[in-house]
Design a protein around this motif. Structure first.
Motif, mmCIF file in Angstrom:
data_model
loop_
_atom_site.group_PDB
_atom_site.id
_atom_site.type_symbol
_atom_site.label_atom_id
_atom_site.label_comp_id
_atom_site.label_asym_id
_atom_site.label_seq_id
_atom_site.Cartn_x
_atom_site.Cartn_y
_atom_site.Cartn_z
ATOM 1 N N MET A 128 0.845 -1.184 0.000
ATOM 2 C CA MET A 128 0.000 0.000 0.000
ATOM 3 C C MET A 128 0.886 1.241 0.000
ATOM 4 S SD MET A 128 -2.823 1.338 2.742
ATOM 5 C CE MET A 128 -1.826 2.514 3.643
ATOM 6 N N PRO A 129 0.608 2.173 -0.886
ATOM 7 C CA PRO A 129 1.443 3.383 -0.922
ATOM 8 C C PRO A 129 1.205 4.242 0.309
ATOM 9 C CG PRO A 129 -0.383 3.585 -2.445
ATOM 10 C CD PRO A 129 -0.432 2.181 -1.893
ATOM 11 N N ARG A 130 2.238 4.930 0.702
ATOM 12 C CA ARG A 130 2.121 5.868 1.825
ATOM 13 C C ARG A 130 1.631 7.188 1.278
ATOM 14 N NH1 ARG A 130 5.749 3.892 6.005
ATOM 15 N NH2 ARG A 130 6.718 2.027 5.185
ATOM 16 N N GLY A 131 0.924 7.887 2.065
ATOM 17 C CA GLY A 131 0.439 9.187 1.628
ATOM 18 C C GLY A 131 -0.483 9.779 2.658
ATOM 19 N N THR A 132 -1.094 10.843 2.284
ATOM 20 C CA THR A 132 -1.988 11.549 3.198
ATOM 21 C C THR A 132 -3.398 10.992 3.161
ATOM 22 O OG1 THR A 132 -2.566 13.148 1.499
ATOM 23 C CG2 THR A 132 -0.688 13.681 2.928
ATOM 24 N N GLY A 133 -3.668 10.131 2.194
ATOM 25 C CA GLY A 133 -5.015 9.604 2.043
ATOM 26 C C GLY A 133 -5.837 10.401 1.055
ATOM 27 N N ASP A 134 -5.243 11.459 0.501
ATOM 28 C CA ASP A 134 -5.966 12.287 -0.465
ATOM 29 C C ASP A 134 -6.303 11.513 -1.733
ATOM 30 O OD1 ASP A 134 -5.753 14.379 1.294
ATOM 31 O OD2 ASP A 134 -3.960 15.217 0.331
ATOM 32 N N ASP A 135 -5.517 10.468 -2.020
ATOM 33 C CA ASP A 135 -5.731 9.692 -3.232
ATOM 34 C C ASP A 135 -6.727 8.551 -3.030
ATOM 35 O OD1 ASP A 135 -3.998 8.412 -1.505
ATOM 36 O OD2 ASP A 135 -2.847 7.460 -3.103
ATOM 37 N N LEU A 136 -7.314 8.450 -1.843
ATOM 38 C CA LEU A 136 -8.265 7.387 -1.556
ATOM 39 C C LEU A 136 -9.683 7.859 -1.842
ATOM 40 C CD1 LEU A 136 -6.859 6.108 1.853
ATOM 41 C CD2 LEU A 136 -6.414 5.184 -0.430
ATOM 42 N N THR A 137 -10.506 6.933 -2.304
ATOM 43 C CA THR A 137 -11.914 7.227 -2.536
ATOM 44 C C THR A 137 -12.723 6.470 -1.498
ATOM 45 O OG1 THR A 137 -11.512 7.413 -4.900
ATOM 46 C CG2 THR A 137 -13.793 7.080 -4.195
ATOM 47 N N TRP A 138 -13.472 7.201 -0.714
ATOM 48 C CA TRP A 138 -14.278 6.578 0.325
ATOM 49 C C TRP A 138 -15.640 6.210 -0.251
ATOM 50 C CZ3 TRP A 138 -11.751 5.140 4.457
ATOM 51 C CH2 TRP A 138 -10.567 5.796 4.768
ATOM 52 N N LEU A 139 -16.067 4.990 0.024
ATOM 53 C CA LEU A 139 -17.340 4.497 -0.470
ATOM 54 C C LEU A 139 -18.432 4.725 0.570
ATOM 55 C CD1 LEU A 139 -16.081 1.083 -1.892
ATOM 56 C CD2 LEU A 139 -16.410 3.226 -3.135
ATOM 57 N N ASP A 140 -19.617 5.051 0.095
ATOM 58 C CA ASP A 140 -20.751 5.236 0.999
ATOM 59 C C ASP A 140 -21.303 3.900 1.480
ATOM 60 O OD1 ASP A 140 -20.667 8.015 0.815
ATOM 61 O OD2 ASP A 140 -21.876 8.011 -1.004
ATOM 62 N N GLU A 141 -21.168 2.876 0.644
ATOM 63 C CA GLU A 141 -21.648 1.545 1.000
ATOM 64 C C GLU A 141 -20.505 0.559 0.847
ATOM 65 O OE1 GLU A 141 -25.124 0.407 -1.160
ATOM 66 O OE2 GLU A 141 -25.975 2.416 -1.040
ATOM 67 N N SER A 142 -20.531 -0.496 1.666
ATOM 68 C CA SER A 142 -19.480 -1.487 1.550
ATOM 69 C C SER A 142 -19.678 -2.311 0.277
ATOM 70 C CB SER A 142 -19.489 -2.420 2.771
ATOM 71 O OG SER A 142 -20.695 -3.118 2.849
ATOM 72 N N VAL A 143 -18.566 -2.748 -0.292
ATOM 73 C CA VAL A 143 -18.562 -3.510 -1.522
ATOM 74 C C VAL A 143 -17.794 -4.791 -1.286
ATOM 75 C CG1 VAL A 143 -17.825 -3.531 -3.931
ATOM 76 C CG2 VAL A 143 -18.661 -1.411 -2.911
ATOM 77 N N ASN A 144 -18.335 -5.923 -1.661
ATOM 78 C CA ASN A 144 -17.621 -7.189 -1.544
ATOM 79 C C ASN A 144 -16.649 -7.333 -2.720
ATOM 80 O OD1 ASN A 144 -18.951 -8.020 0.772
ATOM 81 N ND2 ASN A 144 -20.620 -8.929 -0.391
ATOM 82 N N VAL A 145 -15.421 -7.671 -2.398
ATOM 83 C CA VAL A 145 -14.412 -7.904 -3.431
ATOM 84 C C VAL A 145 -13.768 -9.244 -3.189
ATOM 85 C CG1 VAL A 145 -13.957 -5.445 -3.795
ATOM 86 C CG2 VAL A 145 -12.625 -6.702 -2.111
ATOM 87 N N GLU A 146 -13.247 -9.832 -4.256
ATOM 88 C CA GLU A 146 -12.550 -11.096 -4.115
ATOM 89 C C GLU A 146 -11.125 -10.829 -3.699
ATOM 90 O OE1 GLU A 146 -12.944 -13.891 -7.280
ATOM 91 O OE2 GLU A 146 -14.910 -13.101 -7.810
ATOM 92 N N ARG A 147 -10.579 -11.752 -2.936
ATOM 93 C CA ARG A 147 -9.171 -11.629 -2.554
ATOM 94 C C ARG A 147 -8.305 -11.875 -3.775
ATOM 95 N NH1 ARG A 147 -7.885 -11.856 3.052
ATOM 96 N NH2 ARG A 147 -5.758 -12.248 2.440
ATOM 97 N N PRO A 148 -7.217 -11.158 -3.879
ATOM 98 C CA PRO A 148 -6.327 -11.378 -5.037
ATOM 99 C C PRO A 148 -5.648 -12.731 -4.983
ATOM 100 C CG PRO A 148 -5.497 -9.652 -3.566
ATOM 101 C CD PRO A 148 -6.775 -10.129 -3.022
#
Length: 148
Positions: A128-148
């Motif tokens: 995971m890249p380090r940063g201020t979090g400005d590049d993150l998109t926050w979701l209003d609802e949770s989304v199920n994703v598959e593990r890589p």
């Protein structure tokens, strides 16, 4: 311990006394012997985990001649993944929480904060890249994703 029951009460109405355990530890008093304590196994395991973590953190700070930052870095290898500023912040949080947790016997805040920092280190280890979090998109609802 807030709740108390006698051994006689427990023998006569075990369901009632066991129901009290859902709200915390129950002391079972006995006339001719030492009191007993009844609690949920999960609560005991949580308490043991908190005591163990607090002990490790305190020992590490004492071994490092009182330096929480050095002690944590020496005790938990994953601390090396943090920047100098993050290490200082982690040490400050642990220093703030560990002594009060041990004194009060309340480990929830210490365990939660420790796990958050450990999770951050795991994320860094996964790339995971380090940063201020400005590049993150926050979701209003949770989304199920598959593990890589």
């Amino acid at each position: 311990m807030k709740k108390t029951a006698t051994l006689t009460e427990f023998l006569r109405t075990p369901k009632d006394v066991i129901a009290m355990v859902e709200n915390g530890t129950v002391r079972i008093t006995r006339r001719d012997a030492a009191d007993l304590v009844m609690m949920r196994a999960g609560d005991l395991e949580f308490l043991e985990e908190g005591i163990g973590l607090a002990s490790r953190i305190m020992r590490s700070a004492l071994a490092a001649k009182g330096s929480m930052a050095d002690g944590l870095k020496d005790t938990f290898a994953w601390v090396a993944l943090f920047s100098a500023g993050e290490r200082a912040q982690f040490a400050a949080e642990m220093d703030r929480l560990v002594w009060s947790a041990a004194e009060l016997g309340a480990y929830q805040a210490l365990l939660d904060e420790f796990r958050r920092w450990e999770g951050t280190a795991e994320a860094y280890a996964e790339g995971m890249p380090r940063g201020t979090g400005d590049d993150l998109t926050w979701l209003d609802e949770s989304v199920n994703v598959e593990r890589p």
